[in-house]
Scaffold this motif. Structure first.
Motif, PDB file in Angstrom:
ATOM      1  N   UNK A   1       0.830  -1.202   0.000  1.00  0.00           N
ATOM      2  CA  UNK A   1       0.000   0.000   0.000  1.00  0.00           C
ATOM      3  C   UNK A   1       0.867   1.256   0.000  1.00  0.00           C
ATOM      4  N   UNK A   2       1.907   1.263   0.821  1.00  0.00           N
ATOM      5  CA  UNK A   2       2.780   2.435   0.889  1.00  0.00           C
ATOM      6  C   UNK A   2       3.498   2.654  -0.439  1.00  0.00           C
ATOM      7  N   UNK A   3       3.964   1.576  -1.072  1.00  0.00           N
ATOM      8  CA  UNK A   3       4.658   1.707  -2.358  1.00  0.00           C
ATOM      9  C   UNK A   3       3.732   2.250  -3.437  1.00  0.00           C
ATOM     10  N   UNK A   4       2.482   1.811  -3.445  1.00  0.00           N
ATOM     11  CA  UNK A   4       1.528   2.325  -4.424  1.00  0.00           C
ATOM     12  C   UNK A   4       1.281   3.815  -4.220  1.00  0.00           C
ATOM     13  N   UNK A   5       1.134   4.241  -2.964  1.00  0.00           N
ATOM     14  CA  UNK A   5       0.962   5.658  -2.689  1.00  0.00           C
ATOM     15  C   UNK A   5       2.199   6.465  -3.036  1.00  0.00           C
ATOM     16  N   UNK A   6       3.354   5.867  -2.803  1.00  0.00           N
ATOM     17  CA  UNK A   6       4.616   6.525  -3.140  1.00  0.00           C
ATOM     18  C   UNK A   6       4.720   6.772  -4.638  1.00  0.00           C
ATOM     19  N   UNK A   7       4.354   5.765  -5.432  1.00  0.00           N
ATOM     20  CA  UNK A   7       4.377   5.930  -6.895  1.00  0.00           C
ATOM     21  C   UNK A   7       3.371   6.972  -7.352  1.00  0.00           C
ATOM     22  N   UNK A   8       2.188   6.950  -6.754  1.00  0.00           N
ATOM     23  CA  UNK A   8       1.178   7.943  -7.110  1.00  0.00           C
ATOM     24  C   UNK A   8       1.688   9.356  -6.836  1.00  0.00           C
ATOM     25  N   UNK A   9       2.277   9.558  -5.663  1.00  0.00           N
ATOM     26  CA  UNK A   9       2.789  10.873  -5.322  1.00  0.00           C
ATOM     27  C   UNK A   9       3.899  11.326  -6.246  1.00  0.00           C
ATOM     28  N   UNK A  10       4.794  10.400  -6.614  1.00  0.00           N
ATOM     29  CA  UNK A  10       5.900  10.756  -7.506  1.00  0.00           C
ATOM     30  C   UNK A  10       5.389  11.113  -8.901  1.00  0.00           C
ATOM     31  N   UNK A  11       4.391  10.379  -9.391  1.00  0.00           N
ATOM     32  CA  UNK A  11       3.837  10.678 -10.719  1.00  0.00           C
ATOM     33  C   UNK A  11       3.139  12.028 -10.712  1.00  0.00           C
ATOM     34  N   UNK A  12       2.332  12.277  -9.686  1.00  0.00           N
ATOM     35  CA  UNK A  12       1.617  13.553  -9.603  1.00  0.00           C
ATOM     36  C   UNK A  12       2.598  14.713  -9.473  1.00  0.00           C
ATOM     37  N   UNK A  13       3.678  14.482  -8.743  1.00  0.00           N
ATOM     38  CA  UNK A  13       4.673  15.533  -8.551  1.00  0.00           C
ATOM     39  C   UNK A  13       5.376  15.887  -9.855  1.00  0.00           C
TER      40      UNK A  13
END
Length: 334
Positions: free
Chosen positions: A126-138
């Motif tokens: 779950x944390x890795x998925x959120x991390x990827x989402x944040x990096x893409x949005x950034x």
């Protein structure tokens, strides 16, 4: 065709990602909440609620990834080259979670250890998925040859979205337990709902207010044309949904309502994100049409999708229908 095919494929990929988040999200939520199970018997009941149906959920993740590679190869290259380590962490965690899920039902002396592995794998995935989402949005560099350093995705915003998704999945898991269980476990799940609502609202507010300040182009897109009119109702809708979920958590006779409202909360956040980033598939500047493969390639794969997607939807609906209803304590599917 060259104009609408990328939009159609974007819709398919977005649908696949959303289906994965909604269907596998509550299973990851069960793993996150496993650390709070009262004893091994209660954890058995928690895992048994998802045992018959969880295996097929990764199908949607594969559909989203394969669709991205086929329809938007440039975006696929950019995302994978920049997020190699988070993607690897997610896959390892999902494998770890899957092995723990199966082995725990067969173990005797090591059952507690496999329960811990199930929780750890779920939290990391779950944390890795959120991390990827944040990096893409950034935002990611548009040229895969100019990929950032290995740990460039390690930013405060990406870390925040990672933690936010952990709480969000836990909320889905708690609402799923209300839907599928009785007695003490359902009562405990109702107690978990309200603190998780507060945490999720706090993170939604933090991430949403942070997002426009990540890049001036993001803020400009939010306020240009009619986009702000589309986005402005979202915070109100999220707040109304959260209030309804708060009230539903105390209703003893409507066990499906918290689950449906949790889904609605996730769907609203996802729709708001898509509206805010449109028409880019990789922020801050790579649009759908710049990243798309040739129309002939997209059209050829789309034919296969038209055949395959109804099969996946039909199987998913059938499996959830067969195993509908609540489980009894101490019983399950082994």
């Amino acid at each position: 065709m060259s104009e609408w095919l990328p939009v159609a494929w974007f819709g398919v990929i977005a649908f696949g990602v959303m289906m994965y988040v909604l269907l596998d999200g509550f299973v990851l939520g069960l793993g996150i909440l496993a650390a709070f199970a009262r004893d091994e018997a209660q954890l058995d009941d928690m895992m048994n609620t998802a045992a018959p149906i969880w295996d097929g959920n990764e199908t949607w993740l594969v559909l989203g990834g394969a669709g991205l590679m086929a329809a938007f190869p440039r975006a696929y290259a950019i995302i994978l080259s920049n997020l190699y380590l988070p993607v690897l962490l997610m896959l390892i965690a999902l494998v770890f979670r899957g092995v723990a899920f199966e082995f725990r039902f067969k173990a005797v002396r090591s059952k507690r250890h496999w329960g811990f592995a199930f929780a750890a794998g779920s939290i990391l995935a779950a944390f890795a998925q959120g991390l990827m989402l944040g990096a893409i949005v950034q935002g990611l560099p548009a040229d895969p040859q100019q990929a950032r350093t290995t740990f460039a995705w390690f930013s405060p915003f990406a870390m925040t979205t990672g933690v936010a998704l952990v709480f969000g999945y836990a909320l889905l898991g708690a609402s799923w337990l209300i839907l599928k269980t009785e007695g003490n476990l359902r009562r405990r799940a109702r107690e978990w709902i309200r603190p998780l609502i507060v945490a999720m609202l706090a993170f939604i507010g933090l991430v949403s207010s942070w997002l426009p300040f990540l890049d001036s182009r993001i803020m400009a897109r939010w306020f240009e044309g009619n986009r702000f009119l589309w986005l402005s109702p979202m915070p109100i809708a999220v707040l109304v949904c959260a209030v309804m979920l708060w009230r539903a958590a105390a209703m003893r006779s409507h066990d499906a309502r918290p689950f449906l409202l949790s889904y609605a909360l996730f769907a609203l956040g996802f729709i708001g994100l898509l509206i805010g980033l449109w028409p880019n598939i990789v922020p801050p500047s790579l649009s759908l049409w710049e990243a798309s493969s040739p129309p002939s390639s997209q059209g050829f794969v789309f034919v296969g999708l038209v055949i395959l997607l109804p099969v996946i939807l039909g199987y998913t609906a059938w499996s959830y229908r067969v195993f509908r209803g609540k489980i009894e304590g101490g019983s399950g599917y082994h």
